[in-house]
Design an enzyme around this catalytic site. Sequence first.
Site, short mmCIF file in Angstrom:
data_model
loop_
_atom_site.label_atom_id
_atom_site.label_comp_id
_atom_site.label_asym_id
_atom_site.label_seq_id
_atom_site.Cartn_x
_atom_site.Cartn_y
_atom_site.Cartn_z
N SER A 77 -9.84 2.14 2.65
CA SER A 77 -8.88 2.83 1.81
C SER A 77 -7.84 1.92 1.13
O SER A 77 -7.19 2.36 0.19
CB SER A 77 -8.13 3.87 2.65
OG SER A 77 -7.34 3.22 3.65
N SER B 27 -10.17 -0.18 6.93
CA SER B 27 -9.59 -0.10 5.59
C SER B 27 -8.91 -1.35 5.06
O SER B 27 -8.51 -1.39 3.90
CB SER B 27 -8.58 1.05 5.53
OG SER B 27 -9.26 2.25 5.35
N LYS C 249 0.86 -1.19 0.00
CA LYS C 249 0.00 0.00 0.00
C LYS C 249 0.89 1.24 0.00
O LYS C 249 1.89 1.28 0.73
CB LYS C 249 -0.91 -0.03 1.23
CG LYS C 249 -1.95 1.08 1.26
CD LYS C 249 -2.91 0.92 2.45
CE LYS C 249 -3.92 2.04 2.54
NZ LYS C 249 -4.85 1.89 3.67
N1 GLN Z 1 -13.11 4.62 5.93
C1 GLN Z 1 -12.64 5.06 7.22
C2 GLN Z 1 -12.17 6.49 7.11
O1 GLN Z 1 -12.39 7.06 6.11
C3 GLN Z 1 -11.53 4.17 7.68
C4 GLN Z 1 -10.27 4.42 6.97
C5 GLN Z 1 -9.14 3.54 7.37
O2 GLN Z 1 -9.32 2.53 8.06
N2 GLN Z 1 -7.96 3.97 7.02
O3 GLN Z 1 -11.62 7.04 8.01
#
Ligand code: GLN
Length: 469
Positions: free
Chosen positions: A143, A167, A68
């Site tokens: 994400s 995410s 990532k």
């Molecule tokens: N979708 C959640 C956010 O936007 C979690 C993101 C994540 O786990 N990095 O914060």
Amino acid sequence: MSELYKLGIAEAREGLEKGDFTSEEIVRSVIERYHEKNAEIGAYVTFDEEGAIELARQNPKAVPIAIKDLINVRGQPCTCGSKILKGYVSPYDATVISNMKANGFIPCGRVNMDEFAMGSSTENSALALTRNPYDLTRVPGGSSGGSAAAVGGDMCIAALGTDTGGSIRQPASFCNCVGIKPSYGRVSRYGVTAFASSLDQVGPMTKSVKDSAILLKALAGHDKMDGTTPDEIVPDYEKLIENASMKGVKIGLPKEYFNVSGLDPEVKRITDEAVAKCVAAGAEVREVSLPHTEYAMAVYYIIAPAEASANLARFDGVRYGLRSDRSVDVYSLYTKSRAEGFGPEVKRRIIMGTYVLSSGYYDAYYGRAQKVRTLIKRDFDNVFNEVDVLLTPCAPTPAFKLGELQDPLTMYLNDLYTIPSALAGVCAASVPAGFTNDTKLPVGVQFICGGFEESRLLNICKSFEEINS
Ligand code: GLN
């Protein structure tokens, strides 16, 4: 031999051991697949092909892993899905990368993500559009959407993702992969660009539970550069899941997770069927309660932006990446570089975070959210006195259409099932459970265990994978 990109970690290791192929051959096969598919799926943002081949030559038995794009790998760009890190090249390896290298893995390609890991669809990436490999009109989740699309689309052997509020798990569910969010402190965060430091964890995204066990073992452990990692020996997860069984496992179904109006009926059906399969395999199921669940979303959207607003202060046009050429003094260098470099969601979080931390509002928002976080954590402590594991939907819906969720709040609600366990710091996983009848989209179920109970979690996931196949 040309389809080595289809392999998982365990199979790749076996073949490498037997001398059936070399690491270089796997890397070349992944690169070929990348050329064939990336224009369509958009999983990768950059791919240092020569670097990967060179690493494979030096480590002929290593398994390549997609990374990532917020994890530092020395000599490679690390964009975090943002324009603000334009031109930045990592001067060092994150601990997860050195751990991987020491355990027979090499980094191979960098995959897309929502900017600074803020989002649930990867549409907040400033760099590229990533599509769901199961339906190109849909999002891969986020994400860690690039990681999930790369694994689900057979564009890598396995990938690293990060999970702050879901995410790893939600994109794993959308793209039919196994994703593990380790307990807070299980894996070092050193060299992983911080979003919300009290929540962030790196974890494996793989084609099987066994692969996740192998990769997690390589990632996890004490790191003197991250004070949240305890100095204890990491269990041999791979070995511990050899005789996985559902017999006698006490499964809790949190009632707050099932009476949700936004829960898609097909996701509900697949989750119910997963429960029935566990029961048939000898598990005991009972309803449990996590009474503070309804506050989790509000708490998360105070704590995570508060931490993000502080963490992202370092991107100021001075030390890293993009520097506005429209600035006339130091102040405008900061403001213009940040205005040009950050996208709208990141700006929204910085503004929210700064607001909840500002004097006069700190106690009312941030302080209160911390107290409620403790109550949420206690809910999990209490429930794990009663049951071994929780089984829940992973996301309320299957993958949605690109562009479908325009309003930030609806997007935030997609993490409803993954945020509470992130706040509690416990470990959780998404495991493929089935496909929707109408749209034929993959759906994962979530298993949640207590803090540092990864052996138990992986055992249950492995057993579920077996009974579900
Ligand atoms: N979708 C959640 C956010 O936007 C979690 C993101 C994540 O786990 N990095 O914060």
